[in-house]
Design an enzyme around this catalytic site. Sequence first.
Site, PDB file in Angstrom:
ATOM      1  N   TYR A 179       0.930  -1.227  -0.123  1.00  0.00           N
ATOM      2  CA  TYR A 179      -0.058   0.018   0.103  1.00  0.00           C
ATOM      3  C   TYR A 179       0.874   1.175   0.000  1.00  0.00           C
ATOM      4  O   TYR A 179       0.725   2.189  -0.681  1.00  0.00           O
ATOM      5  CB  TYR A 179      -0.782   0.100   1.181  1.00  0.00           C
ATOM      6  CG  TYR A 179      -1.856   1.135   1.186  1.00  0.00           C
ATOM      7  CD1 TYR A 179      -2.936   1.314   0.650  1.00  0.00           C
ATOM      8  CD2 TYR A 179      -1.701   2.132   2.135  1.00  0.00           C
ATOM      9  CE1 TYR A 179      -3.913   2.173   0.620  1.00  0.00           C
ATOM     10  CE2 TYR A 179      -2.766   3.088   2.480  1.00  0.00           C
ATOM     11  CZ  TYR A 179      -3.770   3.318   1.466  1.00  0.00           C
ATOM     12  OH  TYR A 179      -4.666   4.293   1.508  1.00  0.00           O
TER      13      TYR A 179
HETATM   14  P1  NAP Z   1     -13.084   2.203   1.023  1.00  0.00           P
HETATM   15  O1  NAP Z   1     -14.091   2.425   1.976  1.00  0.00           O
HETATM   16  O2  NAP Z   1     -12.329   0.575   1.330  1.00  0.00           O
HETATM   17  O3  NAP Z   1     -13.513   2.179  -0.183  1.00  0.00           O
HETATM   18  C1  NAP Z   1     -12.535   1.849  -1.506  1.00  0.00           C
HETATM   19  C2  NAP Z   1     -13.332   1.871  -2.643  1.00  0.00           C
HETATM   20  O4  NAP Z   1     -12.541   1.275  -3.652  1.00  0.00           O
HETATM   21  C3  NAP Z   1     -14.507   0.767  -2.599  1.00  0.00           C
HETATM   22  O5  NAP Z   1     -15.516   1.409  -3.168  1.00  0.00           O
HETATM   23  C4  NAP Z   1     -13.970  -0.291  -3.252  1.00  0.00           C
HETATM   24  O6  NAP Z   1     -15.013  -0.885  -3.929  1.00  0.00           O
HETATM   25  C5  NAP Z   1     -13.038   0.255  -4.305  1.00  0.00           C
HETATM   26  N1  NAP Z   1     -12.123  -0.730  -4.768  1.00  0.00           N
HETATM   27  C6  NAP Z   1     -11.297  -1.633  -4.021  1.00  0.00           C
HETATM   28  N2  NAP Z   1     -10.840  -2.576  -4.730  1.00  0.00           N
HETATM   29  C7  NAP Z   1     -11.217  -2.334  -5.972  1.00  0.00           C
HETATM   30  C8  NAP Z   1     -10.979  -3.011  -7.345  1.00  0.00           C
HETATM   31  N3  NAP Z   1     -10.229  -4.065  -7.369  1.00  0.00           N
HETATM   32  N4  NAP Z   1     -11.763  -2.586  -8.452  1.00  0.00           N
HETATM   33  C9  NAP Z   1     -12.452  -1.567  -8.283  1.00  0.00           C
HETATM   34  N5  NAP Z   1     -12.884  -0.729  -7.208  1.00  0.00           N
HETATM   35  C10 NAP Z   1     -12.217  -1.352  -6.172  1.00  0.00           C
HETATM   36  O7  NAP Z   1     -11.667   3.164   1.300  1.00  0.00           O
HETATM   37  P2  NAP Z   1     -11.828   4.637   1.570  1.00  0.00           P
HETATM   38  O8  NAP Z   1     -11.010   4.958   2.829  1.00  0.00           O
HETATM   39  O9  NAP Z   1     -12.894   5.339   1.229  1.00  0.00           O
HETATM   40  O10 NAP Z   1     -10.333   5.136   0.524  1.00  0.00           O
HETATM   41  C11 NAP Z   1     -10.499   5.920  -0.573  1.00  0.00           C
HETATM   42  C12 NAP Z   1      -9.491   6.627  -0.909  1.00  0.00           C
HETATM   43  O11 NAP Z   1      -8.715   7.397   0.005  1.00  0.00           O
HETATM   44  C13 NAP Z   1      -8.251   5.486  -1.225  1.00  0.00           C
HETATM   45  O12 NAP Z   1      -7.334   5.715  -2.349  1.00  0.00           O
HETATM   46  C14 NAP Z   1      -7.364   5.161  -0.020  1.00  0.00           C
HETATM   47  O13 NAP Z   1      -6.228   4.900  -0.428  1.00  0.00           O
HETATM   48  C15 NAP Z   1      -7.351   6.657   0.388  1.00  0.00           C
HETATM   49  N6  NAP Z   1      -6.925   7.292   1.652  1.00  0.00           N
HETATM   50  C16 NAP Z   1      -8.118   6.818   2.909  1.00  0.00           C
HETATM   51  C17 NAP Z   1      -7.709   7.158   3.919  1.00  0.00           C
HETATM   52  C18 NAP Z   1      -8.517   6.915   5.295  1.00  0.00           C
HETATM   53  O14 NAP Z   1      -8.173   7.054   6.233  1.00  0.00           O
HETATM   54  N7  NAP Z   1      -9.818   6.438   5.020  1.00  0.00           N
HETATM   55  C19 NAP Z   1      -6.128   7.725   4.500  1.00  0.00           C
HETATM   56  C20 NAP Z   1      -5.567   8.100   3.309  1.00  0.00           C
HETATM   57  C21 NAP Z   1      -6.013   7.935   2.106  1.00  0.00           C
HETATM   58  P3  NAP Z   1     -15.942  -2.327  -3.197  1.00  0.00           P
HETATM   59  O15 NAP Z   1     -16.828  -1.394  -2.344  1.00  0.00           O
HETATM   60  O16 NAP Z   1     -16.903  -2.726  -4.310  1.00  0.00           O
HETATM   61  O17 NAP Z   1     -14.993  -3.099  -2.501  1.00  0.00           O
END
Ligand code: NAP
Length: 265
Positions: A179
């Site tokens: 990651y």
């Molecule tokens: P999340 O709730 O896990 O959502 C991730 C999304 O990515 C989900 O809609 C998931 O689809 C989709 N995804 C995962 N694998 C995939 C694949 N193989 N093909 C297509 N779609 C896929 O994560 P989040 O926290 O909202 O993260 C969003 C972004 O913010 C990411 O880039 C993450 O690295 C970044 N980020 C998050 C945080 C945090 O604290 N949350 C901090 C820093 C950066 P499904 O729902 O269908 O599985």
Amino acid sequence: MDYVPPKNLLAGRIILITGAGDGIGRAAALSCARYGATVILSGRTTEKLESVYDEIYHAMTTSDDGLSRPAPSSTMSPTIVPMDLARITQADAQQLARSIDSQYGRLDGLLHNAALLGERLPFEHTSIERWQEVMQVNLHAPLLLSHALLPLLECSDDGRLLFTSAGVGSKPRAYLGAYSVSKYALEGLAKLIADELEKTSKVRVNLINPGSTRTSMRATAFPAEDPQTLKTPEALMPLYLYLLGPDSRQEHGRTFTEDTFRRLL
Ligand code: NAP
């Protein structure tokens, strides 16, 4: 965040969001639609995308006082594009570009939001297969989509290419190997494209680091943490709207956090 966008901020814009079915991507899709964009909802789980679609469609066809409004035209309705980024090929990305081209003739925003956390293990115990899957979803898929869709962003008067990084994209964290490395590389890719486009294109390229946010990815990464202590995805939306809308025309090649955004306002 004090940025208060006008209700029509994104009117007429066509914006594609990956990972639009959950977490931050879901909030971004709902927000972009609320501010007038036609959203292309891409994700892995069709039922989640359908639920976002229904919510947007309901908001579009219901007035503030609960009365029904006429159905939106087909160019304003959201579109669902199921796509597993772990399997996407260059041909799939090009096919998507052709279908957006034939439907809209351009793209005004591409938000690379989807990502996979992967294993939380020491490097020496990491499965190489799982490592490669994380690199595929978090780095190669945004690369393929950017490559195929950039010509359509160039057709926009004010295109936005927005990547999603993380704190571990500039400071690695132990046991989050793939990651961390994928986000490092993604920062490099975004800044490379920004550098190349700086003087030759109207497309503005930036990164968002959302910071700790209450989503299922965060809960998986830090299971002992109380989610109620974290901000919600909705709290981040002013920053996303700013970077996807016309007010960020002068921003290019930068990584935005909540803090950098606050200092800007
Ligand atoms: P999340 O709730 O896990 O959502 C991730 C999304 O990515 C989900 O809609 C998931 O689809 C989709 N995804 C995962 N694998 C995939 C694949 N193989 N093909 C297509 N779609 C896929 O994560 P989040 O926290 O909202 O993260 C969003 C972004 O913010 C990411 O880039 C993450 O690295 C970044 N980020 C998050 C945080 C945090 O604290 N949350 C901090 C820093 C950066 P499904 O729902 O269908 O599985």
